[in-house]
Design a protein around this motif. Sequence first.
Motif, PDB file in Angstrom:
ATOM      1  N   ALA A  64     -31.845  17.686  42.218  1.00 20.75           N
ATOM      2  CA  ALA A  64     -30.704  17.403  42.055  1.00 20.75           C
ATOM      3  C   ALA A  64     -31.098  17.194  40.540  1.00 20.75           C
ATOM      4  O   ALA A  64     -30.891  16.528  39.503  1.00 20.75           O
ATOM      5  N   GLY A  65     -31.906  18.387  40.473  1.00 19.90           N
ATOM      6  CA  GLY A  65     -32.454  19.016  38.792  1.00 19.90           C
ATOM      7  C   GLY A  65     -34.039  17.880  38.368  1.00 19.90           C
ATOM      8  O   GLY A  65     -34.477  18.857  37.705  1.00 19.90           O
ATOM      9  N   ASN A  66     -34.079  16.998  39.256  1.00 21.37           N
ATOM     10  CA  ASN A  66     -35.597  16.676  38.854  1.00 21.37           C
ATOM     11  C   ASN A  66     -36.118  16.328  39.902  1.00 21.37           C
ATOM     12  O   ASN A  66     -36.337  17.190  40.722  1.00 21.37           O
ATOM     13  N   ILE A  67     -37.402  16.829  39.007  1.00 21.29           N
ATOM     14  CA  ILE A  67     -38.668  16.632  39.407  1.00 21.29           C
ATOM     15  C   ILE A  67     -38.898  15.398  40.708  1.00 21.29           C
ATOM     16  O   ILE A  67     -39.024  14.419  40.289  1.00 21.29           O
ATOM     17  N   ALA A  68     -38.774  15.848  41.903  1.00 16.77           N
ATOM     18  CA  ALA A  68     -39.163  14.610  43.066  1.00 16.77           C
ATOM     19  C   ALA A  68     -41.011  15.188  43.791  1.00 16.77           C
ATOM     20  O   ALA A  68     -40.813  14.286  44.105  1.00 16.77           O
ATOM     21  N   GLY A  69     -41.548  16.172  43.521  1.00 14.98           N
ATOM     22  CA  GLY A  69     -42.797  16.660  44.582  1.00 14.98           C
ATOM     23  C   GLY A  69     -43.456  17.994  44.110  1.00 14.98           C
ATOM     24  O   GLY A  69     -42.594  18.884  43.278  1.00 14.98           O
ATOM     25  N   VAL A  70     -44.717  17.654  43.482  1.00 15.34           N
ATOM     26  CA  VAL A  70     -45.192  18.701  43.213  1.00 15.34           C
ATOM     27  C   VAL A  70     -46.585  18.450  43.849  1.00 15.34           C
ATOM     28  O   VAL A  70     -47.461  17.594  44.547  1.00 15.34           O
ATOM     29  N   LEU A  71     -47.298  20.347  44.092  1.00 18.18           N
ATOM     30  CA  LEU A  71     -48.035  20.506  44.623  1.00 18.18           C
ATOM     31  C   LEU A  71     -49.117  21.460  44.200  1.00 18.18           C
ATOM     32  O   LEU A  71     -48.444  22.467  43.440  1.00 18.18           O
ATOM     33  N   THR A  72     -50.550  21.391  44.027  1.00 19.23           N
ATOM     34  CA  THR A  72     -51.803  22.314  43.325  1.00 19.23           C
ATOM     35  C   THR A  72     -52.171  22.413  44.140  1.00 19.23           C
ATOM     36  O   THR A  72     -52.623  21.223  45.330  1.00 19.23           O
ATOM     37  N   PHE A  73     -52.421  23.978  43.904  1.00 19.12           N
ATOM     38  CA  PHE A  73     -54.058  24.112  44.424  1.00 19.12           C
ATOM     39  C   PHE A  73     -55.225  24.867  43.832  1.00 19.12           C
ATOM     40  O   PHE A  73     -54.146  25.707  42.921  1.00 19.12           O
ATOM     41  N   SER A  74     -55.814  24.949  43.583  1.00 20.04           N
ATOM     42  CA  SER A  74     -56.534  25.601  43.244  1.00 20.04           C
ATOM     43  C   SER A  74     -58.004  25.830  43.705  1.00 20.04           C
ATOM     44  O   SER A  74     -58.506  25.365  44.531  1.00 20.04           O
ATOM     45  N   PRO A  75     -58.282  27.059  43.625  1.00 14.77           N
ATOM     46  CA  PRO A  75     -59.666  28.058  44.559  1.00 14.77           C
ATOM     47  C   PRO A  75     -61.312  27.508  43.906  1.00 14.77           C
ATOM     48  O   PRO A  75     -60.589  26.903  42.929  1.00 14.77           O
ATOM     49  N   GLY A  76     -62.206  28.096  44.794  1.00 13.59           N
ATOM     50  CA  GLY A  76     -63.078  27.738  44.479  1.00 13.59           C
ATOM     51  C   GLY A  76     -62.733  28.995  42.854  1.00 13.59           C
ATOM     52  O   GLY A  76     -62.407  29.969  42.984  1.00 13.59           O
ATOM     53  N   LYS A  77     -64.358  28.744  41.968  1.00 15.68           N
ATOM     54  CA  LYS A  77     -64.250  29.766  40.534  1.00 15.68           C
ATOM     55  C   LYS A  77     -65.116  31.342  40.996  1.00 15.68           C
ATOM     56  O   LYS A  77     -65.153  32.073  40.282  1.00 15.68           O
ATOM     57  N   ARG A  78     -66.597  30.710  42.018  1.00 18.11           N
ATOM     58  CA  ARG A  78     -67.183  31.626  42.098  1.00 18.11           C
ATOM     59  C   ARG A  78     -66.795  32.862  43.541  1.00 18.11           C
ATOM     60  O   ARG A  78     -66.254  32.165  44.223  1.00 18.11           O
ATOM     61  N   GLN A  79     -67.862  33.922  43.817  1.00 17.94           N
ATOM     62  CA  GLN A  79     -66.984  34.860  44.840  1.00 17.94           C
ATOM     63  C   GLN A  79     -67.612  34.493  45.803  1.00 17.94           C
ATOM     64  O   GLN A  79     -67.076  34.593  47.239  1.00 17.94           O
ATOM     65  N   ARG A  80     -69.351  33.321  45.749  1.00 20.69           N
ATOM     66  CA  ARG A  80     -69.335  32.595  47.088  1.00 20.69           C
ATOM     67  C   ARG A  80     -67.683  31.758  47.474  1.00 20.69           C
ATOM     68  O   ARG A  80     -68.377  31.049  48.282  1.00 20.69           O
ATOM     69  N   THR A  81     -67.517  31.297  46.983  1.00 20.08           N
ATOM     70  CA  THR A  81     -66.698  29.933  46.798  1.00 20.08           C
ATOM     71  C   THR A  81     -64.924  30.049  46.886  1.00 20.08           C
ATOM     72  O   THR A  81     -64.279  29.292  46.702  1.00 20.08           O
ATOM     73  N   ARG A  82     -64.484  31.581  46.428  1.00 11.70           N
ATOM     74  CA  ARG A  82     -63.344  31.781  45.887  1.00 11.70           C
ATOM     75  C   ARG A  82     -62.472  31.758  46.858  1.00 11.70           C
ATOM     76  O   ARG A  82     -61.223  31.520  47.267  1.00 11.70           O
TER      77      ARG A  82
END
Length: 191
Positions: A85-103
Amino acid sequence: MCARNANARQEIQHLILKNQQPLIVRHAEPGDAEQLLAYFEQIANESENIGFGPGEFELSVEEERNYLQQIAATTDSCYLIAEVAGNIAGVLTFSPGKRQRTRHAGEFGITVIQKYWNLGLGNHLLTTFLAWARQTGTLRKINLRVRTDNLAAIHLYQKHGFLQEGIITRDMYLHDTFIDAYLMGLPLDPL
């Protein structure tokens, strides 16, 4: 918002919750910053399953807006919003590794407003996210951490194939008690 390249774009999802309410899952946008900050303050007051309490999510509207713009500029980060109904009811965030070996791997977090618990909202967010992750061409492992006593969340993650890989003792300290967390992971099949 999830990365919006030709291989990984997810369109707006129009879904239905278990109580028959319409649900929209979409990418976060910089214009959502103010509403997101209000959302995070609300969940901080409703849930002890997250790593911050009331008043501890200390970003300004401008900082949140800048963060959302940075996410939009990447190809392997994700910020999804579930709206009812136009309101935020849930959120999902994802961040990968920042370096080549962990991205190839990263960690996600998911939150849902209490009145929408047990209605399938978290499942819809996670399903949308995992479909995106499998299409990126770079992600091979999704990780998370969850309180050992958050049985509903653990069940959701297991339903999607996540396995317990370890435990962090004394991960949180709340009400004069230490709380452990499971580390869980999901390998993604190579393309």
